[in-house]
Design an enzyme around this catalytic site. Structure first.
Site, short mmCIF file in Angstrom:
data_model
loop_
_atom_site.label_atom_id
_atom_site.label_comp_id
_atom_site.label_asym_id
_atom_site.label_seq_id
_atom_site.Cartn_x
_atom_site.Cartn_y
_atom_site.Cartn_z
N ASP A 1 -45.79 -22.40 -27.47
CA ASP A 1 -44.37 -23.01 -27.09
C ASP A 1 -44.77 -24.36 -26.55
O ASP A 1 -43.98 -25.09 -26.82
CB ASP A 1 -43.79 -22.15 -25.75
N LYS A 2 -45.71 -24.71 -25.87
CA LYS A 2 -46.04 -26.13 -25.70
C LYS A 2 -46.00 -27.10 -26.75
O LYS A 2 -45.59 -28.12 -26.75
CB LYS A 2 -47.30 -26.33 -24.87
N GLU A 3 -46.98 -26.37 -27.74
CA GLU A 3 -47.07 -27.47 -29.08
C GLU A 3 -45.82 -27.70 -29.58
O GLU A 3 -45.53 -28.73 -30.31
CB GLU A 3 -48.02 -26.63 -29.97
N LYS B 1 -24.55 -0.44 -40.55
CA LYS B 1 -23.19 -1.08 -40.37
C LYS B 1 -23.20 -1.60 -39.00
O LYS B 1 -23.09 -1.21 -37.88
CB LYS B 1 -22.08 -0.09 -40.54
N ARG C 1 -15.00 -14.53 -41.94
CA ARG C 1 -14.41 -13.55 -43.08
C ARG C 1 -12.85 -13.96 -42.87
O ARG C 1 -12.32 -14.16 -44.49
CB ARG C 1 -14.51 -12.30 -42.71
N GLU D 1 -23.75 -10.57 -40.50
CA GLU D 1 -22.95 -10.05 -39.26
C GLU D 1 -23.72 -10.87 -38.13
O GLU D 1 -24.64 -10.72 -37.79
CB GLU D 1 -23.15 -8.80 -39.15
N CYS E 1 15.82 14.43 -17.22
CA CYS E 1 15.27 13.27 -17.66
C CYS E 1 14.86 12.48 -16.50
O CYS E 1 15.22 12.59 -15.44
CB CYS E 1 16.44 12.26 -17.99
N CYS F 1 17.38 9.54 -15.59
CA CYS F 1 18.96 9.77 -15.04
C CYS F 1 19.13 11.12 -14.59
O CYS F 1 20.42 11.42 -14.22
CB CYS F 1 19.82 9.45 -16.17
N CYS G 1 16.64 13.30 -23.93
CA CYS G 1 17.83 12.87 -23.04
C CYS G 1 19.01 12.49 -23.94
O CYS G 1 18.95 11.47 -24.59
CB CYS G 1 17.47 11.85 -22.05
#
Length: 664
Positions: free
Chosen positions: A32-34, A122, A144, A178, A407, A410, A423
């Site tokens: 990583d350093k290099e 998938k 897409r 994807e 109902c 009502c 109803c």
């Protein structure tokens, strides 16, 4: 300067190779350093020269906020896949393929090879399309979208470290893949997020559709590529060859690719993929099965929506168990009373589920669903909550769900009709009356301006409006007693109600709220029968002669006008001055007579209502959606998806100038 540019090119090539080794191969050749030292050297050179190569790794850093998304037209279409929910459907697809191949081979000397399939996972992410130019440089990335036109997300895609900014290729290609968010990236993001993400798919989709590129970069997305959708180079002979090309270009690719020669092998691979689903560091929702031989694909061809040579096998939707707390009964405009399950809140697929649909009492009994029981909840297609059944052990302490006999709003007695309860108190049942008034006043119906559901509720509760006809009896003084109704607003509503009395017959028929009758059917009825009296007295046999009217719709219309209450309400409306009219004009021969036309975009010389009236005056049928039966799509400025659909289906497209020239 030339030396610095050469050094920059050298560093870019090296850093891109190191990134490929690190992110794709998981086999870094330097520390990583290099890497950081070389990266810093490149940054310094770019500042000094004021030159940045388009495929420089420094372009992956999101440091800007974009203004908006622009559209991108794909060079090659991105097709959707047909879906199979079980092996029976998959075998049917396979047998169709076999039949086509056998027919072709029986008539052609150039025989197609034995069917061979390639099975892959998938991925449950966001489909992306990456375009590389003749120099191998990534010049465009897009969603897409419709499959024909997507949104430009080039800056967002460049934040994905596994996606190469340059490949060793000398012809234009589009590569489909994807974009995904891994579980590891998801967990890391949520550790520091003020608003944590709920699921991986939304994490990926939200990142790519975010104009803040820094936010996109923070989500640390990955990608898998699996298809070359457009290719100006040598043609591929097989999918295997295509996948090898993708891999050789350094594009990230899932290691799982299996070749199968029969459905038994395909089934085993599907079972294997499903068995490892929970172990993966990313989400999948099925398997993809494609024909390997490219020539065979060409012979099999396409439907309007799908390639016939590929199919997606969808896994069973995710299920979870929770407790059914109660059942809520709701009343619709037609008076139908339907049950909704109230659940103990539960997380399912990254969404908190509290409610689920119960279709009717038959559905409840069939599934043995009971109050207090543990129920299996599934989000069908990972979207709609649905109760699939119960945990049998939990039924001991459960209660039967009782169908209401009154109902819930009502208190009227309910009537059972088939599997549904209704109803019949249409005049005094608030949900029915409010929804009926709102529908009657809507723009497509009587077009009473300034009308809202809140207004309808106040009319019902405060002014005792119990029928549609009561609307035409309202006085301004009564409106002034309502909340937020001052002099001007009250007068405007009175004027709008009075103005609605002179209406075209089709709008009036639609406004009546006949079950299963939309505006198009209302127009068709008027075109066929001409008068309200004729429509009221028509028979089922006559009704089924109307375009797109089947027996169910015909019976709905017939039964509606057999109801004495409805006929009485219509008579009252007419007595109050409502005058539905129909003017049958003599139409001169023109190119649009009898044609089905869709309008999209803004026109210079017509409003949307005016162009609709104009087209109908020419004898055309105006449709709201594009299909294979559409004759023309009239396109204005800033057209929407209807234009794209027209291109996709090969429907004739005309602009406003062409339209004007045709009707001169």
């Amino acid at each position: 300067m030339d030396n610095k540019l050469e050094k920059m090119k050298e560093l870019v090539e090296e850093l891109n190779q190191y990134a490929y080794e690190y992110y794709v191969l998981d086999n870094p050749s330097i520390s990583d350093k290099e890497y950081d030292l070389k990266y810093d050297e490149l940054v310094i050179l770019e500042k000094k020269t004021e030159v940045t190569l388009p495929y420089s790794p420094t372009q992956r850093v999101g440091d800007k906020i974009l203004g908006e998304f622009s559209k991108y037209t794909h060079k090659g279409r991105l097709w959707s896949l047909d879906k199979a929910q079980n092996m029976e459907q998959l075998i049917e697809w396979h047998n169709r393929n076999l039949k086509v191949i056998e027919q072709y081979n029986s008539m052609s000397e150039d025989k197609l090879p034995e069917l061979r399939y390639i099975v892959t996972k998938k991925f449950d992410g966001l489909t992306v399309n990456c375009t590389y130019d003749e120099n191998g440089i990534l010049i465009k990335s897009a969603t897409r979208g419709t499959g024909i036109i997507g949104e430009d997300i080039t800056a967002q895609i460049k934040t994905i470290k596994t996606v190469p900014l340059k490949i060793k290729n000398n012809h234009v290609i589009e590569v489909h893949g994807e974009a995904i968010m891994t579980k590891t990236a998801f967990e890391e993001y949520n550790k520091a997020a003020q608003v944590p993400l709920k699921n991986l798919r939304n994490g990926a989709a939200g990142a790519l559709r975010n104009l803040d590129i820094k936010e996109t970069a923070r989500r640390n997305l990955s990608a898998f590529f699996y298809d070359v959708g457009y290719n100006e180079g040598p043609e591929f002979k097989s999918y295997r060859e295509m996948m090898n090309f993708i891999k050789n270009m350094g594009l990230p690719q899932d290691k799982y690719i299996k070749e199968c020669t029969n459905m038994e092998e395909v089934e085993k691979e599907i079972e294997y993929i499903e068995s490892i689903r929970g172990e993966l560091d990313y989400d999948i929702d099925g398997a993809v099965i494609v024909v390997d031989d490219i020539k065979t694909r060409e012979i099999l061809g396409y439907t309007i929506k799908f390639p016939k040579w590929a199919i997606a096998y969808k896994f069973e939707a995710k299920e979870i168990t929770t407790k059914l707390l109660d059942v809520e009964w709701n009343v619709g405009r037609s008076g139908r009373v339907t049950p909704t399950a109230l659940l103990e809140p539960v997380e399912l697929g990254g969404v908190t589920v509290k409610r689920a649909t119960l279709n009717n009492m038959d559905d409840i009994k069939r599934k043995n669903v009971k109050l207090g029981a543990k129920v299996l909840v599934r989000r069908s297609n990972d979207v709609i909550p649905e109760i699939m059944g119960v945990v049998e052990e939990s039924l001991e302490e459960s209660e039967e769900i009782q169908a209401p006999d009154r109902c819930p709003y009502c208190n009227s007695h309910l009537v059972q009709n088939g599997v549904h309860y209704y109803c019949e108190n249409t005049l005094s049942c608030k949900p029915q009356m409010v929804k009926s008034i709102v529908h009657f006043a809507s723009r497509e119906a009587m077009n009473i301006a300034g009308f809202s559901e809140k207004t309808a509720e106040q009319l019902f509760e405060k002014l005792d409006i119990k029928s549609i006809a009561d609307l035409y009896k309202i006085k301004k003084e009564e409106l002034l007693t309502l909340e937020k109704f001052k002099d001007k607003k009250s007068q405007n509503l009175i004027d709008a109600i009075q103005n609605s009395k002179n209406c075209d017959l089709a709008s009036f028929i639609y406004a009546l709220g006949i079950p299963n009758v939309g505006k198009k059917t209302a127009n068709d009825l008027v075109m066929k029968f001409k008068t309200l009296e004729s429509i009221k007295n028509t028979t089922i046999e006559q009704l089924v002669e109307v375009p797109d009217v089947g027996e169910i719709v015909a019976k709905s219309i017939y039964d509606f006008f057999e109801d004495e209450k409805i006929i009485s309400n219509i008579e009252e409306l007419l007595n109050l001055g409502v005058k539905p009219y129909y003017e049958e004009e003599r139409i001169d021969e023109n190119p649009f007579m009898g044609k089905t036309i869709v309008v999209t975009g803004s026109l210079n010389n017509y409003s949307r209502g005016e162009i609709k009236d104009k087209l109908q005056s020419l004898g055309a049928k105006v449709s709201s959606s594009v299909s294979k039966n559409t004759d023309y799509v009239l396109v204005g400025e800033k057209p929407g998806s209807k234009y794209e659909k027209a291109i996709e289906l090969g429907v004739k497209v005309i602009n406003e100038e062409e339209f004007s020239n045709k009707i001169k």
